[in-house]
Design an enzyme around this catalytic site. Structure first.
Site, PDB file in Angstrom:
ATOM      1  N   LYS A 192       0.825  -1.215   0.000  1.00  0.00           N
ATOM      2  CA  LYS A 192       0.000   0.000   0.000  1.00  0.00           C
ATOM      3  C   LYS A 192       0.850   1.252   0.000  1.00  0.00           C
ATOM      4  O   LYS A 192       0.504   2.249  -0.609  1.00  0.00           O
ATOM      5  CB  LYS A 192      -0.920   0.027   1.237  1.00  0.00           C
ATOM      6  CG  LYS A 192      -2.101  -0.901   1.154  1.00  0.00           C
ATOM      7  CD  LYS A 192      -3.205  -0.415   2.102  1.00  0.00           C
ATOM      8  CE  LYS A 192      -4.280  -1.458   2.282  1.00  0.00           C
ATOM      9  NZ  LYS A 192      -5.310  -1.031   3.252  1.00  0.00           N
TER      10      LYS A 192
ATOM     11  N   LYS B  37      -5.353 -10.101  -5.432  1.00  0.00           N
ATOM     12  CA  LYS B  37      -6.554 -10.503  -4.692  1.00  0.00           C
ATOM     13  C   LYS B  37      -7.707  -9.542  -4.989  1.00  0.00           C
ATOM     14  O   LYS B  37      -7.489  -8.364  -5.298  1.00  0.00           O
ATOM     15  CB  LYS B  37      -6.272 -10.587  -3.190  1.00  0.00           C
ATOM     16  CG  LYS B  37      -6.143  -9.271  -2.517  1.00  0.00           C
ATOM     17  CD  LYS B  37      -6.271  -9.333  -1.003  1.00  0.00           C
ATOM     18  CE  LYS B  37      -6.192  -7.897  -0.518  1.00  0.00           C
ATOM     19  NZ  LYS B  37      -6.451  -7.610   0.831  1.00  0.00           N
TER      20      LYS B  37
ATOM     21  N   LYS C 267     -11.749  -4.413  -2.019  1.00  0.00           N
ATOM     22  CA  LYS C 267     -12.682  -3.276  -1.992  1.00  0.00           C
ATOM     23  C   LYS C 267     -12.082  -2.043  -2.618  1.00  0.00           C
ATOM     24  O   LYS C 267     -12.793  -1.192  -3.126  1.00  0.00           O
ATOM     25  CB  LYS C 267     -12.970  -2.813  -0.551  1.00  0.00           C
ATOM     26  CG  LYS C 267     -13.516  -3.761   0.407  1.00  0.00           C
ATOM     27  CD  LYS C 267     -13.649  -3.024   1.773  1.00  0.00           C
ATOM     28  CE  LYS C 267     -13.629  -3.999   2.911  1.00  0.00           C
ATOM     29  NZ  LYS C 267     -12.277  -4.263   3.425  1.00  0.00           N
TER      30      LYS C 267
HETATM   31  P1  TYM Z   1     -10.177  -6.356   5.218  1.00  0.00           P
HETATM   32  O1  TYM Z   1     -11.211  -5.335   5.527  1.00  0.00           O
HETATM   33  O2  TYM Z   1      -9.220  -6.078   4.115  1.00  0.00           O
HETATM   34  O3  TYM Z   1     -10.848  -7.747   4.930  1.00  0.00           O
HETATM   35  C1  TYM Z   1     -11.777  -8.307   5.845  1.00  0.00           C
HETATM   36  C2  TYM Z   1     -11.654  -9.822   5.849  1.00  0.00           C
HETATM   37  O4  TYM Z   1     -11.880 -10.346   4.545  1.00  0.00           O
HETATM   38  C3  TYM Z   1     -10.770 -11.138   4.138  1.00  0.00           C
HETATM   39  N1  TYM Z   1     -10.557 -10.922   2.703  1.00  0.00           N
HETATM   40  C4  TYM Z   1     -10.520 -11.895   1.794  1.00  0.00           C
HETATM   41  N2  TYM Z   1     -10.657 -13.223   1.898  1.00  0.00           N
HETATM   42  C5  TYM Z   1     -10.569 -13.958   0.752  1.00  0.00           C
HETATM   43  N3  TYM Z   1     -10.354 -13.402  -0.468  1.00  0.00           N
HETATM   44  C6  TYM Z   1     -10.203 -12.065  -0.613  1.00  0.00           C
HETATM   45  N4  TYM Z   1     -10.008 -11.514  -1.816  1.00  0.00           N
HETATM   46  C7  TYM Z   1     -10.292 -11.243   0.557  1.00  0.00           C
HETATM   47  N5  TYM Z   1     -10.199  -9.904   0.764  1.00  0.00           N
HETATM   48  C8  TYM Z   1     -10.357  -9.739   2.086  1.00  0.00           C
HETATM   49  C9  TYM Z   1      -9.594 -10.614   4.941  1.00  0.00           C
HETATM   50  O5  TYM Z   1      -8.564 -11.570   5.028  1.00  0.00           O
HETATM   51  C10 TYM Z   1     -10.255 -10.303   6.264  1.00  0.00           C
HETATM   52  O6  TYM Z   1     -10.381 -11.493   7.034  1.00  0.00           O
HETATM   53  N6  TYM Z   1      -6.717  -5.663   8.786  1.00  0.00           N
HETATM   54  C11 TYM Z   1      -8.003  -6.296   8.482  1.00  0.00           C
HETATM   55  C12 TYM Z   1      -9.124  -5.851   9.402  1.00  0.00           C
HETATM   56  C13 TYM Z   1      -8.849  -6.012  10.855  1.00  0.00           C
HETATM   57  C14 TYM Z   1      -8.859  -7.227  11.582  1.00  0.00           C
HETATM   58  C15 TYM Z   1      -8.605  -6.861  12.928  1.00  0.00           C
HETATM   59  C16 TYM Z   1      -9.081  -8.573  11.227  1.00  0.00           C
HETATM   60  C17 TYM Z   1      -8.574  -5.008  11.736  1.00  0.00           C
HETATM   61  N7  TYM Z   1      -8.444  -5.517  12.980  1.00  0.00           N
HETATM   62  C18 TYM Z   1      -8.528  -7.824  13.935  1.00  0.00           C
HETATM   63  C19 TYM Z   1      -9.001  -9.532  12.242  1.00  0.00           C
HETATM   64  C20 TYM Z   1      -8.731  -9.146  13.582  1.00  0.00           C
HETATM   65  C21 TYM Z   1      -8.401  -5.935   7.058  1.00  0.00           C
HETATM   66  O7  TYM Z   1      -7.958  -4.962   6.513  1.00  0.00           O
HETATM   67  O8  TYM Z   1      -9.355  -6.726   6.544  1.00  0.00           O
END
Ligand code: TYM
Length: 334
Positions: A112, A195, A198
Site C-alpha cells: 500500500k 486478490k 474493496k
Molecule cells: P479487510 O477489511 O481487508 O478484509 C476483511 C476480511 O476479509 C478477508 N478478505 C478476503 N478473503 C478472501 N479473499 C479475498 N479476496 C479477501 N479480501 C479480504 C480478509 O482476510 C479479512 O479477514 N486488517 C483487516 C481488518 C482487521 C482485523 C482486525 C481482522 C482489523 N483488525 C482484527 C481480524 C482481527 C483488514 O484490513 O481486513
C-alpha cells in the site's frame, strides 16, 4: 475459554472475497455457540483518506451486510471500533512494544505504501499494531481471517509474546489465525494474480455484496480468462490463475469440491461456465442484498445496534486494558 474476534474495514462496499473468506465463516463460528466479537474497523479505514459522510454510510452498510449474512447482534457482539476506547488506547501501548523492524516487514504496508512511503499516513504504518490491540483487548484465542491477514495475526502473536516476556506475566494469550475453507484468497476478476479488493480502482475487478443480478452476470461475463476449455481436475489448472479462481469461486458458493465442479464442466468453455457461475452467485447473494436493503431502510436502528454492541465490547475490553496499564506501571485511579 475460546473467544473469536475478527474485523472488516468499512472502506468501501464489502466484496465476494470478504464474504467467502471472512463473513460467511464468522456466521459459522457464531452458530457453533462460541463467544464471537465482530468489529467494523473504522479507525483502520481512516489510515487512507475517507470522505466523512461516505465512511459513515459504508460503516452502516457493512453492519447491514453482517446482519444480512446471518450475524445476530443478540448472540455476537457487533460494533464499530471507534466507539470503544480500548482499541485506540491499547493500540498506543502496543506501539511501544512492537519493534520498527517487525513493522518494516509487513508486506501489506509495503504494497500500500509502495513508492509513496514518504507520503502515506503514520497511521498506515502503525496499522498492524492497532490490529494487534483489537485482538488482544478481548483476550482473543482464535481469529478467523482470509490468507492476506495471516502475517498480521502472526505479528499479534509476536507482540503478545514480547509483552508477556518483558513484563514477566502470562497475560495475553497468543491468538491463532484460523484460515480455512475453499476461498481464503479470492482473486480479482481482471487479474488472477491479484486478490479481489474493496479498494481496487476497477469496480469490474470485484463482485460487491450490493451488486444486482445483472451487474453480477456482466462482471463474470467480462472476467478475464484464457481461451482453453476447462479440464477435468484442478491439477491441470496450475498455470491458469483466472480459470482456477473462477472454479474456486463456483465451488465455494455451491459447497462442492473444485473437482466435482470440473467433472461437470470438463471440455466446456467459459461461454458455458460463466453464466452458470453467475447463477450460483446470484442465488447466494440476492437474498443477502435484499436483506441488506431492509436493514439500511432504518439507519437509526443500525446505529442503535452498534451502540449496544459497543457497550458490551467495552465491558470486556476496558478491564483488560486497565490491567495492561497497571502491568506497565501506570497509576490507576480507584
Ligand atoms: P479487510 O477489511 O481487508 O478484509 C476483511 C476480511 O476479509 C478477508 N478478505 C478476503 N478473503 C478472501 N479473499 C479475498 N479476496 C479477501 N479480501 C479480504 C480478509 O482476510 C479479512 O479477514 N486488517 C483487516 C481488518 C482487521 C482485523 C482486525 C481482522 C482489523 N483488525 C482484527 C481480524 C482481527 C483488514 O484490513 O481486513
Amino acid at each position: 475459554t475460546p473467544r473469536i474476534f475478527s474485523g472488516i474495514q468499512p472502506s468501501g462496499h464489502l466484496t465476494l472475497g470478504n464474504y467467502l473468506g471472512a463473513l460467511r465463516r464468522f456466521v459459522e463460528r457464531q452458530e457453533e455457540g462460541i463467544a464471537t466479537v465482530y468489529c467494523l474497523v473504522d479507525l483502520h479505514a481512516i489510515t487512507v483518506w475517507q470522505d466523512p459522510e461516505a465512511l459513515r454510510s459504508q460503516t452502516r452498510e457493512a453492519a447491514a451486510a453482517f446482519m444480512a449474512a446471518g450475524i445476530d447482534p443478540a448472540r455476537s457482539i457487533l460494533f464499530n471500533q471507534s466507539q470503544v476506547p480500548a482499541h485506540a488506547e491499547l493500540g498506543w501501548l502496543l506501539n511501544c512494544v512492537a519493534r520498527m523492524g517487525w513493522m518494516n516487514r509487513m508486506t501489506q504496508f509495503k504494497e500500500k505504501g509502495g513508492k509513496n512511503a514518504e507520503k502515506v499516513s503514520l497511521g498506515l504504518y502503525a496499522y498492524p499494531a492497532l490490529m494487534a490491540a483489537d485482538i488482544l483487548a478481548y483476550h482473543t484465542t482464535h481469529v478467523p481471517v482470509g490468507e492476506d491477514q495471516k502475517q498480521h495475526v502472526e505479528l499479534t502473536r509476536d507482540i503478545a509474546a514480547k509483552f508477556n516476556h518483558d513484563y514477566g506475566v502470562e497475560f495475553f494469550p497468543l491468538p491463532e489465525p484460523v484460515i480455512e475453507g475453499p476461498a481464503t484468497r479470492v482473486m480479482s476478476l481482471r487479474d488472477g494474480t491479484k486478490k479481489m479488493s474493496k479498494s481496487d480502482p476497477s469496480d469490474m475487478s470485484r463482485i460487491n455484496l450490493t451488486d444486482d443480478a445483472d451487474t453480477i452476470a456482466q462482471k463474470f461475463r467480462k472476467a478475464r480468462t484464457d481461451a482453453e476449455p476447462l479440464p477435468g481436475s484442478m491439477a491441470a489448472l496450475t498455470d491458469r490463475p483466472e480459470a482456477r479462481n473462477l472454479v474456486n469461486i463456483y465451488a465455494a458458493l455451491s459447497g462442492e469440491t473444485q473437482d466435482a465442479v470440473l467433472s461437470r464442466f470438463e471440455g466446456k468453455g467459459f461461454g458455458d461456465f460463466k453464466p452458470a457461475l453467475a447463477d450460483v452467485a446470484v442465488a447466494t447473494l440476492a437474498p443477502i442484498s435484499a436483506r441488506m436493503s431492509e436493514f439500511l431502510a432504518d439507519p437509526a436502528e443500525i446505529d442503535r445496534i452498534l451502540g449496544q454492541g459497543a457497550a458490551r465490547a467495552e465491558q470486556i475490553s476496558a478491564p483488560i486494558v486497565a490491567r495492561t496499564r497497571e502491568i506497565m506501571g501506570m497509576i490507576l485511579s480507584r
